[in-house]
Scaffold this motif. Structure first.
Motif, short mmCIF file in Angstrom:
data_model
loop_
_atom_site.label_atom_id
_atom_site.label_comp_id
_atom_site.label_asym_id
_atom_site.label_seq_id
_atom_site.Cartn_x
_atom_site.Cartn_y
_atom_site.Cartn_z
N ARG A 24 1.70 -7.81 0.69
CA ARG A 24 0.34 -7.37 0.35
C ARG A 24 -0.59 -7.40 1.56
O ARG A 24 -1.35 -6.46 1.79
N VAL A 25 -0.52 -8.48 2.33
CA VAL A 25 -1.42 -8.58 3.49
C VAL A 25 -1.08 -7.50 4.52
O VAL A 25 -1.97 -6.94 5.17
N GLN A 26 0.20 -7.17 4.67
CA GLN A 26 0.58 -6.11 5.60
C GLN A 26 0.12 -4.75 5.12
O GLN A 26 -0.42 -3.94 5.88
N ALA A 27 0.32 -4.47 3.83
CA ALA A 27 -0.04 -3.18 3.26
C ALA A 27 -1.54 -2.92 3.35
O ALA A 27 -1.99 -1.78 3.56
N ARG A 32 -5.96 -0.59 8.23
CA ARG A 32 -7.32 -0.84 8.72
C ARG A 32 -7.33 -1.12 10.21
O ARG A 32 -8.22 -0.67 10.94
N ILE A 33 -6.34 -1.88 10.68
CA ILE A 33 -6.27 -2.16 12.12
C ILE A 33 -5.98 -0.88 12.88
O ILE A 33 -6.58 -0.60 13.93
N LEU A 34 -5.06 -0.06 12.37
CA LEU A 34 -4.76 1.22 13.02
C LEU A 34 -5.99 2.13 13.05
O LEU A 34 -6.14 2.94 13.98
N ALA A 35 -6.88 1.97 12.06
CA ALA A 35 -8.09 2.79 12.01
C ALA A 35 -9.20 2.25 12.91
O ALA A 35 -10.29 2.84 12.98
N GLY A 36 -8.94 1.11 13.58
CA GLY A 36 -9.91 0.58 14.52
C GLY A 36 -10.85 -0.46 13.95
O GLY A 36 -11.82 -0.87 14.63
N ARG A 37 -10.59 -0.93 12.72
CA ARG A 37 -11.47 -1.92 12.10
C ARG A 37 -11.18 -3.33 12.60
O ARG A 37 -10.05 -3.68 12.92
N ASP A 38 -12.23 -4.17 12.65
CA ASP A 38 -12.02 -5.61 12.75
C ASP A 38 -11.51 -6.09 11.39
O ASP A 38 -11.87 -5.52 10.35
N VAL A 39 -10.68 -7.14 11.40
CA VAL A 39 -10.07 -7.58 10.15
C VAL A 39 -10.11 -9.11 10.06
O VAL A 39 -9.86 -9.81 11.04
N LEU A 40 -10.45 -9.60 8.88
CA LEU A 40 -10.30 -11.01 8.55
C LEU A 40 -9.31 -11.09 7.41
O LEU A 40 -9.60 -10.64 6.29
N GLY A 41 -8.12 -11.62 7.67
CA GLY A 41 -7.06 -11.67 6.68
C GLY A 41 -6.76 -13.10 6.25
O GLY A 41 -6.39 -13.93 7.09
N ILE A 42 -6.96 -13.39 4.98
CA ILE A 42 -6.67 -14.72 4.43
C ILE A 42 -5.49 -14.57 3.47
O ILE A 42 -5.62 -13.89 2.45
N GLU A 44 -1.62 -16.58 2.01
CA GLU A 44 -0.89 -17.83 1.95
C GLU A 44 0.23 -17.90 2.99
O GLU A 44 0.66 -16.88 3.55
N THR A 45 0.67 -19.11 3.26
CA THR A 45 1.77 -19.36 4.17
C THR A 45 2.99 -18.55 3.75
O THR A 45 3.31 -18.46 2.57
N GLY A 46 3.67 -17.95 4.74
CA GLY A 46 4.90 -17.20 4.46
C GLY A 46 4.68 -15.81 3.92
O GLY A 46 5.60 -15.18 3.42
N SER A 47 3.45 -15.28 4.05
CA SER A 47 3.14 -13.97 3.46
C SER A 47 3.30 -12.81 4.46
O SER A 47 3.06 -11.66 4.10
N GLY A 48 3.67 -13.11 5.70
CA GLY A 48 3.89 -12.04 6.68
C GLY A 48 2.67 -11.67 7.48
O GLY A 48 2.52 -10.52 7.91
N LYS A 49 1.78 -12.63 7.72
CA LYS A 49 0.54 -12.34 8.46
C LYS A 49 0.82 -11.90 9.89
O LYS A 49 0.11 -11.04 10.42
N TYR A 201 -13.14 -5.69 7.89
CA TYR A 201 -12.48 -5.58 6.60
C TYR A 201 -11.98 -6.97 6.21
O TYR A 201 -11.34 -7.66 7.00
N LEU A 202 -12.29 -7.40 5.01
CA LEU A 202 -11.87 -8.71 4.52
C LEU A 202 -10.75 -8.55 3.51
O LEU A 202 -10.92 -7.90 2.48
#
Length: 410
Positions: A24-27, A32-42, A44-49, A201-202
């Motif tokens: 989910r965090v990758q999708a 958003r990152i490819l589109a040039g946005r700043d991102v804050l991603g929260i 859980e551990t092991g989610s592929g951040k 993007y949060l």
């Protein structure tokens, strides 16, 4: 992954690494990152951040390979080493040059490496800020930087790194993307998001300090004199229980070293990770554990955050952490990415309140497990003897003197 906007080489790499579907965090974050946005991603551990920020950074690298493209900051040396390895794996088809800048390694060699403009720099705040302050020409290496990443951002933004971050930010271009990723949210992260002019993007799947459902959480209640005996018994049952590897968490460097010597005396292979070890020895210990050559890792909380070692099936809390949140970070080293795992707390009469605090924090009771005492105590003489020998070895190898010297500096 084909729907996220990544290049074909990235899709081929994901397939080769058996990453078939984005988490989910990758999708949510990669487009958003490819589109040039700043991102804050929260998340859980092991989610592929890590892949959530590494893949779009490498996608951009394939388009422009000149200069330092990204600086990735993380709070511990071990996490930095892991991140560098993951960048190299994900960017293998690009021959990505990734520089590791952490304490304990040669500063001159690191400065030389940075001057040669690697594609990605993975660093701890203390060492990179020290290098930037020592060499007035070094900030030029970051003049074309496009990404600043703070991994385990809640820890990096901690007041302990405030001065280092100020030095680092002064040396970076104002026009860049800033990507913050963390397993937990804090008031500092919330304030940063609310005050940001770039409207990042949060993405948040934060549900409070919780453990995953696939983790079996247990505790044993033992007398203080028998902790080592029970620990050795649990380790002796690993193979029979199908446990590939285990991490044992302790509260101090001294205990970490002592238990390591004790297990060594009992001919049980283990490596240790604590701050009294030099960086080359820490890297060597971690590599031996990750490669499977040794199945037991003893560690202080230096290893409680972010380390992703898929073979860890068991986490043992030899010392119960004082803060319940530290327990959650520790046990997060197993049962990752939807897989199962076991955690065991070795509790004495002094730890009852700590166990209750943990249960209150996670919203569930730990399962009490009892071993057959006669089986456990069969090795009591051997364990006691090994502990005496271990204490003598600690005196002989000068460890106690190191502890006293460090305490005198505080």
């Amino acid at each position: 992954f084909s729907e996220l906007g990544l290049s074909q080489w990235a899709l081929d790499t994901c397939r080769a690494l058996r990453m078939h579907r984005p988490t989910r965090v990758q999708a949510r974050c990669i487009p958003r990152i490819l589109a040039g946005r700043d991102v804050l991603g929260i998340a859980e551990t092991g989610s592929g951040k890590t892949a959530a920020f590494a893949l779009p950074i490498l996608h951009r690298l394939a388009e422009d390979r000149y200069g330092v493209l990204a600086l990735v900051l993380t709070p511990t040396r071990e996490l930095a080493c892991q991140l560098a390895d993951q960048f190299r794996a994900l960017g293998s088809s690009l021959d990505v040059r990734c520089s590791l800048v952490v304490g304990g390694l040669d500063m001159i060699a690191q400065a030389r490496d940075l001057a040669n403009r690697p594609h990605v720099v993975v660093a701890t705040p203390g060492r990179i800020s020290a290098l930037l302050q020592q060499d007035p020409d070094l900030p030029r290496a970051f003049s074309k930087l496009k990404f600043l990443v703070l991994d385990e951002a809640d820890r990096v933004l901690d007041v302990g790194f405030e001065d280092e971050l100020r030095v680092i930010l002064q040396c970076l271009p104002a026009k860049r993307q800033t990507l913050l990723f963390s397993a937990t949210t804090t008031s500092e992260l919330q304030a940063l998001h609310e005050s940001s002019m770039n409207k990042p993007y949060l993405y948040s799947e934060y549900k409070g300090f919780k453990t995953v459902d696939s983790l079996k959480q247990q505790y044993i209640f033992v007398s203080g004199y028998a902790k080592d005996v029970y620990l050795v018994h649990i380790l002796s049952q690993m193979e029979e229980g199908g446990i590939r590897s285990a991490i044992i968490f302790v509260s101090t460097c001294r205990t970490c070293h002592l238990i390591n010597l004790l297990l060594e005396e009992l001919k049980l292979d283990a490596v240790s990770l604590h701050s009294y070890k030099s960086q080359p020895l820490r890297l060597s210990a971690l590599n031996r554990f990750k490669s499977g050559r040794v199945s037991v890792l003893l560690a202080t909380d230096v290893a409680s955050r972010g380390l992703d070692i898929p073979t860890v099936d068991l986490v043992i809390n030899y010392d119960i952490p004082r803060y319940s949140r530290d327990y959650i970070h520790r046990v997060g080293r197993t049962a990752r990415a939807g897989k199962g795992g076991i955690s065991i707390c070795v509790a004495t009469e002094k730890d009852e309140d700590l166990i209750h605090n943990i249960e209150e924090e996670i919203g569930k009771e730990l399962e009490k497990v009892e071993y057959k005492e006669d089986e456990v105590l069969q090795n009591i003489t051997a364990v006691y003897t090994a502990r005496r020998v271990a204490r003598m070895k600690m005196i002989d190898d000068g460890f106690e003197e190191k502890v006293e010297a460090r305490n005198a500096q505080k």
